[in-house]
Design a protein around this motif. Sequence first.
Motif, PDB file in Angstrom:
ATOM      1  N   UNK A   1     -18.409  -5.792  -0.683  1.00  0.00           N
ATOM      2  CA  UNK A   1     -19.085  -6.912  -0.035  1.00  0.00           C
ATOM      3  C   UNK A   1     -19.205  -8.153  -0.922  1.00  0.00           C
ATOM      4  N   UNK A   2     -18.723  -8.084  -2.167  1.00  0.00           N
ATOM      5  CA  UNK A   2     -18.703  -9.293  -2.994  1.00  0.00           C
ATOM      6  C   UNK A   2     -17.520 -10.187  -2.655  1.00  0.00           C
ATOM      7  N   UNK A   3     -16.531  -9.646  -1.948  1.00  0.00           N
ATOM      8  CA  UNK A   3     -15.355 -10.434  -1.609  1.00  0.00           C
ATOM      9  C   UNK A   3     -15.706 -11.553  -0.629  1.00  0.00           C
ATOM     10  N   UNK A   4     -15.319 -12.751  -0.988  1.00  0.00           N
ATOM     11  CA  UNK A   4     -15.496 -13.905  -0.108  1.00  0.00           C
ATOM     12  C   UNK A   4     -14.159 -14.360   0.469  1.00  0.00           C
ATOM     13  N   UNK A   5     -13.085 -14.035  -0.255  1.00  0.00           N
ATOM     14  CA  UNK A   5     -11.732 -14.365   0.219  1.00  0.00           C
ATOM     15  C   UNK A   5     -10.868 -13.126   0.039  1.00  0.00           C
ATOM     16  N   UNK A   6     -10.413 -12.559   1.166  1.00  0.00           N
ATOM     17  CA  UNK A   6      -9.517 -11.405   1.158  1.00  0.00           C
ATOM     18  C   UNK A   6      -8.301 -11.770   1.995  1.00  0.00           C
ATOM     19  N   UNK A   7      -7.139 -11.873   1.350  1.00  0.00           N
ATOM     20  CA  UNK A   7      -5.924 -12.308   2.034  1.00  0.00           C
ATOM     21  C   UNK A   7      -4.956 -11.136   2.141  1.00  0.00           C
TER      22      UNK A   7
END
Length: 300
Positions: free
Chosen positions: A257-263
Amino acid sequence: VKIRAFSNNEVKNNERLPCKLGNLSQLKFLALEGNPLRAIRRDILQKGTQEILKYLRSKIQDDEIINPNGEFPMTAMTLPSQSKINMHAITVLKTLDYSEKQAVVIPDEVLNAVGDNPVSNVNFSKNNLTEIPARIVELKESVSDINLSFNKLSSVSLELCMLHRLTHLELRNNILTSLPDEMEALTKLRIINIAFNRFKIFPYVLYRIVTLEAILLGNNQIGSLDPQQLKKMEKLSTLDLQNNDLLQIPPELGNCDNLRVLLLEGNPFRTPRAAILAKGTAAVLEYLRSRIPTVAADMN
């Protein structure tokens, strides 16, 4: 200085427009429209103020060589190779720039030029390097940003792993297939860009660099990743895995849940569907969490 306007005047070339204008770091907007500029390419002008200032800074050394009254004039004792080294960048901007030279090796005189100056930025990009210069370790007490992109590197040297102040490492567009375990010593590394290489597995050593905030791994051949290890990376906010070979995305990745940008676009997996990916990172993580098997479901 916030704004500087030279629009609709007779500024004909960058001799009339002083190159040292590029050192005005507080300059936010530089208006040059309506001038018959010739020495500064139109594509640079169209990129805006910061690109224009960067271009002018890159030409300061040329002015100093041309101008015999400059701060760093060329003398009879100046070697031809030294004339290519931007001493102003080294002494004032703390930057060692030897990029776009098509060099197979970095000449010794380039590193000799640093002397006792505490260089923080190194740019050796867009050359033909097959190895990282061993002498780069000489900069370990000051360098924090290194750009080695667009070369022909097949491995990362142990000397680079000794640069304990490194925070940003650019290695995109090389031919790397792995990273050495010794990179774990880079305990201040925040951003690593290894896109456009030849990685087939997620470099395991990156899981152990807990300071990382951004991992850019797009356009490789990554087939799997370990969400449990990624979960431990509490500072990781950007993970780019576009255009790899991921056949499935582990649902447990939703717990990161720390991810703000997952591509994830450009991989051959079927789920999450493109419509979910288009909704952004938060929606993708929520979808993945919803797919994590529960204990009750496992018992059934």
